[in-house]
Design an enzyme around this catalytic site. Structure first.
Site, mmCIF file in Angstrom:
data_model
loop_
_atom_site.group_PDB
_atom_site.id
_atom_site.type_symbol
_atom_site.label_atom_id
_atom_site.label_comp_id
_atom_site.label_asym_id
_atom_site.label_seq_id
_atom_site.Cartn_x
_atom_site.Cartn_y
_atom_site.Cartn_z
ATOM 1 N N VAL A 172 0.686 -1.001 -0.086
ATOM 2 C CA VAL A 172 0.145 0.210 -0.117
ATOM 3 C C VAL A 172 0.949 1.479 -0.185
ATOM 4 C CG1 VAL A 172 -1.915 1.181 1.512
ATOM 5 C CG2 VAL A 172 -1.723 -0.938 1.115
ATOM 6 N N LYS A 173 0.572 2.202 -0.914
ATOM 7 C CA LYS A 173 1.673 3.296 -0.230
ATOM 8 C C LYS A 173 0.397 4.299 -0.385
ATOM 9 C CE LYS A 173 1.431 6.385 -4.276
ATOM 10 N NZ LYS A 173 2.471 7.529 -5.197
ATOM 11 N N THR A 174 0.994 5.335 0.336
ATOM 12 C CA THR A 174 0.121 6.125 1.316
ATOM 13 C C THR A 174 1.001 7.637 1.849
ATOM 14 O OG1 THR A 174 -1.905 6.692 2.708
ATOM 15 C CG2 THR A 174 0.876 5.509 3.647
#
Ligand code: R5P
Length: 270
Positions: A172-174
């Protein structure tokens, strides 16, 4: 996870320390010719050997990256609206899994827009993409896109990251935020951070350091590398944090040393 999927993921999140330096150059998919990414080929060329993987669209992959490269490609497969369009959250899947395989993608990436008007559509699309990707042993990177009206705080980002992981995203990229440990600790898959808009180099190195210290496996950074006047020193300084366990101060010293050693701004080493 099967062998192929694990192998692909290990090319992005590198063993033995499980760290990732992903270079993001996919901005044109909704921003068009972003500053200093007008000619993707010349932006990418000097940086390619310093990143673990490259995140991009199929158009930039086909036209602007040599097919001889050994760098893994994280292919953005979502899109549909522009910065001047109706609603940025209205994204769909735009690339078939067959084309992604044909392009030898190592992973697929798409955005979800939790809390937006098109939340439902993007979350269901993520689930569907994971279904297809699983059949091909392909990991999926979910990008938690944040609308202007959303707070980039630990509460919101934890919600978005956890939802992405629950749908089956493998990474996941955040965005970094205060209490980032909370975001990482409540997300059962590896988390990487986007750099966001260009900020001073020292601040971007601080951001990288704080995110990694809080448990992020690394970065998926774009503008804070290639919009720098010294992109190669910048990516090398970021790399020293992600892979060398340098702190922000040492990385900043490294950046300045590399800049002063270079023959001029935006040369191979600058
Ligand atoms: C945004 O959705 C794009 O996917 C970019 O890849 C992402 O924002 C990372 O790039 P930057 O570090 O420039 O924010």
């Amino acid at each position: 996870m099967d062998w192929g999927q694990e192998n692909r993921l290990a090319r992005i999140v590198r063993r033995p320390h499980n760290r990732a330096l992903m270079l993001a150059v996919d901005h044109g998919y909704f921003l068009g010719p972003t500053e200093r990414l007008e000619d993707p080929r010349s932006t990418i060329a000097p940086l390619l050997k310093y990143c673990d993987s490259l995140m991009l669209t199929r158009g930039v992959l086909r036209t602007s990256v040599p097919s001889s490269t050994g760098t893994p490609m994280v292919l953005r497969v979502s899109g549909g609206t522009s910065i001047i369009g109706e609603d940025l959250s209205r994204e769909d899947i735009t690339v078939s899994i067959r084309d992604a395989v044909r392009l030898n993608a190592t992973a697929l990436a798409m955005s979800i827009f939790v809390g937006s008007k098109y939340e439902y559509q993007t979350i269901v699309n993520l689930g569907r993409l994971v279904n297809e990707a699983e059949e091909c042993g392909m990991p999926v990177l979910a990008v938690t896109a944040v609308g202007k009206e959303m707070a980039r705080d630990a509460r919101y980002l934890s919600l978005a990251c956890r939802m992405a992981a629950e749908q089956g995203a493998h990474i996941v990229k955040t965005y970094y935020c205060e209490d980032f440990e909370q975001v990482v600790n409540s997300c059962p898959v590896p988390v990487i951070i986007a750099g966001g808009k260009k900020i001073p180099e020292r601040d971007a190195l601080d951001l990288t350091y704080k995110a990694v210290r809080a448990g992020a496996v690394g970065v998926d950074m774009g503008r804070n590398i290639w919009q720098s006047d010294n992109p190669v020193p910048m990516i090398r300084a970021v790399r020293s944090i992600v892979h060398g366990n340098a702190d922000a101060g040492s990385a900043w010293e490294m950046y300045n040393r590399l800049v002063s050693e270079s023959t001029g701004p935006r040369s191979e080493s600058g």
